[in-house]
Design an enzyme around this catalytic site. Structure first.
Site, PDB file in Angstrom:
ATOM      1  N   CYS A  95      77.324  32.182  44.364  1.00 32.63           N
ATOM      2  CA  CYS A  95      78.333  32.583  43.378  1.00 32.63           C
ATOM      3  C   CYS A  95      77.736  33.717  42.550  1.00 32.63           C
ATOM      4  O   CYS A  95      76.715  34.286  42.915  1.00 32.63           O
ATOM      5  CB  CYS A  95      78.822  31.413  42.536  1.00 32.63           C
ATOM      6  SG  CYS A  95      77.631  30.737  41.353  1.00 32.63           S
ATOM      7  N   ASN A 100      74.915  31.703  39.607  1.00 34.62           N
ATOM      8  CA  ASN A 100      74.171  30.543  40.102  1.00 34.62           C
ATOM      9  C   ASN A 100      73.918  29.493  39.018  1.00 34.62           C
ATOM     10  O   ASN A 100      72.870  28.851  38.980  1.00 34.62           O
ATOM     11  CB  ASN A 100      72.857  30.973  40.761  1.00 34.62           C
ATOM     12  CG  ASN A 100      72.174  29.881  41.568  1.00 34.62           C
ATOM     13  OD1 ASN A 100      70.961  29.786  41.580  1.00 34.62           O
ATOM     14  ND2 ASN A 100      72.927  29.040  42.247  1.00 34.62           N
ATOM     15  N   CYS A 148      77.080  27.642  37.845  1.00 36.14           N
ATOM     16  CA  CYS A 148      78.287  26.798  37.823  1.00 36.14           C
ATOM     17  C   CYS A 148      78.683  26.339  39.224  1.00 36.14           C
ATOM     18  O   CYS A 148      78.416  25.208  39.612  1.00 36.14           O
ATOM     19  CB  CYS A 148      79.464  27.534  37.177  1.00 36.14           C
ATOM     20  SG  CYS A 148      79.237  27.958  35.440  1.00 36.14           S
ATOM     21  N   ARG A 149      79.306  27.227  39.977  1.00 34.78           N
ATOM     22  CA  ARG A 149      79.892  26.841  41.262  1.00 34.78           C
ATOM     23  C   ARG A 149      78.859  26.569  42.344  1.00 34.78           C
ATOM     24  O   ARG A 149      78.880  25.507  42.982  1.00 34.78           O
ATOM     25  CB  ARG A 149      80.866  27.929  41.737  1.00 34.78           C
ATOM     26  CG  ARG A 149      82.042  28.131  40.808  1.00 34.78           C
ATOM     27  CD  ARG A 149      82.880  29.337  41.191  1.00 34.78           C
ATOM     28  NE  ARG A 149      82.129  30.577  40.948  1.00 34.78           N
ATOM     29  CZ  ARG A 149      82.572  31.786  41.275  1.00 34.78           C
ATOM     30  NH1 ARG A 149      83.755  31.928  41.885  1.00 34.78           N
ATOM     31  NH2 ARG A 149      81.859  32.857  41.011  1.00 34.78           N
ATOM     32  N   SER A 150      77.957  27.512  42.584  1.00 34.84           N
ATOM     33  CA  SER A 150      77.022  27.330  43.704  1.00 34.84           C
ATOM     34  C   SER A 150      76.038  26.181  43.499  1.00 34.84           C
ATOM     35  O   SER A 150      75.795  25.423  44.453  1.00 34.84           O
ATOM     36  CB  SER A 150      76.312  28.637  44.066  1.00 34.84           C
ATOM     37  OG  SER A 150      75.617  29.178  42.983  1.00 34.84           O
ATOM     38  N   ASP A 160      86.037  30.470  38.719  1.00 35.02           N
ATOM     39  CA  ASP A 160      84.741  30.373  38.061  1.00 35.02           C
ATOM     40  C   ASP A 160      84.896  29.620  36.742  1.00 35.02           C
ATOM     41  O   ASP A 160      85.476  30.140  35.784  1.00 35.02           O
ATOM     42  CB  ASP A 160      84.180  31.770  37.804  1.00 35.02           C
ATOM     43  CG  ASP A 160      82.727  31.747  37.361  1.00 35.02           C
ATOM     44  OD1 ASP A 160      82.255  30.684  36.901  1.00 35.02           O
ATOM     45  OD2 ASP A 160      82.079  32.800  37.462  1.00 35.02           O
TER      46      ASP A 160
END
Length: 154
Positions: free
Chosen positions: A8, A11, A13-15, A124
């Site tokens: 993402c 690095n 939140c999402r990933s 995001d």
């Protein structure tokens, strides 16, 4: 060993949520010796930092370990080290394809794993604040990714 890298922007939140959720599912299925997960960001703003508190809250709510999660930036060697590079949005995917050159890694967009979803990118939560939605997508998408890996590689 099959290696999966979630990507993402920063690095945090999402990933890292994808990394933790996939690790958890891999462990539940007894595949820890066959599949490993990691995560990275395209940007360098958060290198060395732990995940966002919203990500950590969702992982804790669902009994998923955050152990070992620390932000890092994508590196050239990642394209050789990982079998699957899973991008959270169009921008991440474009960046990864540009950086990959002729590497063998399978670069895919996370939401392609969830064709029934209307969303085509993982929103995001750093900007939306909706970490619950991100977790819901990670949970379903990591299940689909794990099935894909088993079908294609194991």
């Amino acid at each position: 060993m099959i290696n999966v890298l979630f990507v993402c922007l920063g690095n945090i939140c999402r990933s890292p949520m994808g990394e933790a959720v996939l690790r958890h599912k891999v462990q539940e299925r007894g595949l820890s010796t066959q599949i490993q997960a990691d995560s990275a960001g395209t940007g360098d703003w958060h290198i060395g930092n732990p995940p966002h508190k919203g990500t950590l809250k969702q992982l804790k709510l669902h009994g998923i370990s955050e152990q070992g999660l620390k932000a890092r930036q994508i590196e050239a060697r990642d394209f050789e080290a990982f079998d699957y590079i899973v991008c959270m949005d169009d921008s991440n995917e474009r960046n990864m394809r540009k950086l990959a050159g002729g590497a063998d890694a399978d670069i895919l967009k996370f939401m392609d794993l969830l064709p029934k979803e209307q969303l085509r990118e993982v929103p995001d939560p750093y900007f939306t604040g909706n970490f619950e939605e991100t977790y819901r997508l990670m949970d379903a998408g990591c299940e689909a990714l794990l099935d894909k890996i088993i079908e294609e590689k194991l």
